[in-house]
Design a protein around this motif. Sequence first.
Motif, PDB file in Angstrom:
ATOM      1  N   ALA A   1     -10.616  -4.649 -35.164  1.00 36.81           N
ATOM      2  CA  ALA A   1     -10.662  -4.000 -33.847  1.00 36.81           C
ATOM      3  C   ALA A   1      -9.502  -3.041 -33.630  1.00 36.81           C
ATOM      4  O   ALA A   1      -9.682  -1.950 -33.065  1.00 36.81           O
ATOM      5  CB  ALA A   1     -10.683  -5.055 -32.739  1.00 36.81           C
ATOM      6  N   LYS A   2      -8.304  -3.407 -34.072  1.00 31.50           N
ATOM      7  CA  LYS A   2      -7.155  -2.524 -33.863  1.00 31.50           C
ATOM      8  C   LYS A   2      -7.309  -1.242 -34.663  1.00 31.50           C
ATOM      9  O   LYS A   2      -6.961  -0.163 -34.198  1.00 31.50           O
ATOM     10  CB  LYS A   2      -5.872  -3.259 -34.230  1.00 31.50           C
ATOM     11  CG  LYS A   2      -5.597  -4.462 -33.344  1.00 31.50           C
ATOM     12  CD  LYS A   2      -4.299  -5.143 -33.712  1.00 31.50           C
ATOM     13  CE  LYS A   2      -4.332  -5.723 -35.113  1.00 31.50           C
ATOM     14  NZ  LYS A   2      -5.380  -6.740 -35.291  1.00 31.50           N
TER      15      LYS A   2
ATOM     16  N   VAL B   1      -2.303  10.005 -42.678  1.00 30.70           N
ATOM     17  CA  VAL B   1      -2.672   8.730 -43.284  1.00 30.70           C
ATOM     18  C   VAL B   1      -2.691   7.637 -42.217  1.00 30.70           C
ATOM     19  O   VAL B   1      -1.918   7.659 -41.265  1.00 30.70           O
ATOM     20  CB  VAL B   1      -1.686   8.365 -44.418  1.00 30.70           C
ATOM     21  CG1 VAL B   1      -0.279   8.133 -43.880  1.00 30.70           C
ATOM     22  CG2 VAL B   1      -2.167   7.162 -45.213  1.00 30.70           C
ATOM     23  N   ALA B   2      -3.631   6.699 -42.366  1.00 26.72           N
ATOM     24  CA  ALA B   2      -3.684   5.497 -41.531  1.00 26.72           C
ATOM     25  C   ALA B   2      -3.035   4.354 -42.301  1.00 26.72           C
ATOM     26  O   ALA B   2      -3.241   4.215 -43.514  1.00 26.72           O
ATOM     27  CB  ALA B   2      -5.123   5.147 -41.189  1.00 26.72           C
ATOM     28  N   ILE B   3      -2.259   3.535 -41.598  1.00 23.76           N
ATOM     29  CA  ILE B   3      -1.523   2.443 -42.250  1.00 23.76           C
ATOM     30  C   ILE B   3      -1.753   1.153 -41.473  1.00 23.76           C
ATOM     31  O   ILE B   3      -1.701   1.134 -40.244  1.00 23.76           O
ATOM     32  CB  ILE B   3      -0.011   2.737 -42.314  1.00 23.76           C
ATOM     33  CG1 ILE B   3       0.250   4.111 -42.926  1.00 23.76           C
ATOM     34  CG2 ILE B   3       0.699   1.656 -43.114  1.00 23.76           C
ATOM     35  CD1 ILE B   3       1.701   4.522 -42.886  1.00 23.76           C
TER      36      ILE B   3
ATOM     37  N   ALA C   1     -10.858   5.721 -41.211  1.00 23.90           N
ATOM     38  CA  ALA C   1      -9.681   5.404 -42.029  1.00 23.90           C
ATOM     39  C   ALA C   1      -8.903   4.208 -41.510  1.00 23.90           C
ATOM     40  O   ALA C   1      -8.499   3.328 -42.291  1.00 23.90           O
ATOM     41  CB  ALA C   1      -8.774   6.631 -42.127  1.00 23.90           C
ATOM     42  N   SER C   2      -8.663   4.144 -40.210  1.00 20.96           N
ATOM     43  CA  SER C   2      -7.863   3.035 -39.673  1.00 20.96           C
ATOM     44  C   SER C   2      -8.609   1.710 -39.737  1.00 20.96           C
ATOM     45  O   SER C   2      -8.010   0.658 -39.990  1.00 20.96           O
ATOM     46  CB  SER C   2      -7.453   3.337 -38.227  1.00 20.96           C
ATOM     47  OG  SER C   2      -6.549   4.412 -38.177  1.00 20.96           O
ATOM     48  N   SER C   3      -9.920   1.744 -39.505  1.00 19.88           N
ATOM     49  CA  SER C   3     -10.729   0.523 -39.634  1.00 19.88           C
ATOM     50  C   SER C   3     -10.688   0.021 -41.065  1.00 19.88           C
ATOM     51  O   SER C   3     -10.569  -1.190 -41.318  1.00 19.88           O
ATOM     52  CB  SER C   3     -12.177   0.805 -39.219  1.00 19.88           C
ATOM     53  OG  SER C   3     -12.261   1.188 -37.869  1.00 19.88           O
TER      54      SER C   3
ATOM     55  N   ALA D   1      -9.141  -3.615 -42.268  1.00 19.83           N
ATOM     56  CA  ALA D   1      -9.939  -4.604 -43.007  1.00 19.83           C
ATOM     57  C   ALA D   1      -9.383  -4.850 -44.402  1.00 19.83           C
ATOM     58  O   ALA D   1      -9.302  -5.995 -44.865  1.00 19.83           O
ATOM     59  CB  ALA D   1     -11.387  -4.134 -43.094  1.00 19.83           C
ATOM     60  N   PHE D   2      -8.995  -3.781 -45.088  1.00 18.52           N
ATOM     61  CA  PHE D   2      -8.517  -3.925 -46.466  1.00 18.52           C
ATOM     62  C   PHE D   2      -7.167  -4.639 -46.537  1.00 18.52           C
ATOM     63  O   PHE D   2      -6.869  -5.296 -47.540  1.00 18.52           O
ATOM     64  CB  PHE D   2      -8.409  -2.560 -47.135  1.00 18.52           C
ATOM     65  CG  PHE D   2      -9.738  -2.006 -47.604  1.00 18.52           C
ATOM     66  CD1 PHE D   2     -10.922  -2.669 -47.361  1.00 18.52           C
ATOM     67  CD2 PHE D   2      -9.795  -0.798 -48.297  1.00 18.52           C
ATOM     68  CE1 PHE D   2     -12.149  -2.159 -47.787  1.00 18.52           C
ATOM     69  CE2 PHE D   2     -11.005  -0.283 -48.732  1.00 18.52           C
ATOM     70  CZ  PHE D   2     -12.181  -0.959 -48.481  1.00 18.52           C
ATOM     71  N   SER D   3      -6.346  -4.520 -45.502  1.00 18.66           N
ATOM     72  CA  SER D   3      -5.067  -5.240 -45.532  1.00 18.66           C
ATOM     73  C   SER D   3      -5.273  -6.734 -45.328  1.00 18.66           C
ATOM     74  O   SER D   3      -4.436  -7.547 -45.720  1.00 18.66           O
ATOM     75  CB  SER D   3      -4.108  -4.686 -44.472  1.00 18.66           C
ATOM     76  OG  SER D   3      -4.568  -4.953 -43.161  1.00 18.66           O
TER      77      SER D   3
END
Length: 407
Positions: free
Chosen positions: A182-183, A255-257, A304-306, A310-312
Amino acid sequence: MNKKVFFSILLSFSISLLPILSGCSKEETYYVEYSLSQEFYVEGERLSQREREVLQADITILLQEIEDAVSTEKKESDLFRIGKAEAGQKVSVGEHVSALLNVSESLYQATGGAFSPALYNLSELWGFTPEFEGRYNQPRPEPSGTEIAMALNNSKFDDIHFSSGEVTKLNGSTKLDFGGIAKGYMSDCVRKYFQNKFSGKNIDGIISVMNSNIVLLGEKRLGNTTRGYSVAIENPRIRTTDVEEVAFAVGLSDVAISTSADTYRFYVNNGKIYSHIINPKTGKPSNNGVISITVFVPLTVANASSVADAFSTMGFCMPLTEALSFYEKKSEESGIGAVVVTSDFHYYVVGNYDILSRREYAELTKPEIADTIEDVFERTEIEDASDTVVPAPEERQYIEYIEEMFG
């Protein structure tokens, strides 16, 4: 919202972040916090305070609208109504839940099920849902195997069917929780708001949602010049090592982090850390030796941020070598990067990002003190990774410290 940030914008940015979510009524409580960098530029012109206030008001409304839809606590939210629905009952949902379900389905498939938004029952079983606020860190025994198996059976994303704004459950007990994405979705929505607001124009600035997802737009402006951003990846064991960073990422732009770590909503029992990040395959808190993951996703990647969010998370839910291989594949496909930190006090770097150790960063920025800088975590080549992660003595010290603090 179940992640705590483990990166910080360096002081060399000459930047401060302004929290701006406010104005909630007494009847409604909103938990979403976000910030925009004070130095936010459009076509090289810094936004005025008045322009910032207008943006702040619009973004506040947008994020409150999203939370109203995805909250697991608000009785009128789409997610709450889905959770209460019986098997086969159709539940109409709005644009945000529809979008989140579509993105989640894609990420669920891409990760082989390591990312799932259907784990509410398991999170509740382990004591990590909102009703346990204030008690997350209390030591407690594991649920029984029977309890885990039952909650796992009620936590299958495949039991959620959705189409044309309607959701149907095959299992009436299944509940959704978008805490793992969600974030990131909110960050995507804020970025899209800016892109629509300033269509076709160059934007330089930083967006942060819940201090756990950031978007670096363009580059850091220094007068008439620009340079890449630098980000410090904080040490998740700072409590006992007194060292703030694991490493530094430099030269970042567009970039999204997102960072996930085992230091928020967790407890220690019998010398073992139980994290809020649940493995969808075992039904238990992650236990692969990973203590922190930072993921970098270029803004050219859709959502990108989603994806970063999820990947983190999903890297905690695979064997270490499998997670690293996954990130390597995604790096080759779309330029994604990752820094994976493990309990043996090693870290692994994936992708074409400039990641400097603490000493290397000091040599670059303050060479006069570089010889005094200690690297607490050791950078290790991916081919040397093992699925058997033996905790370092410093990790045992950290666990003992936590046991003493909360025991």
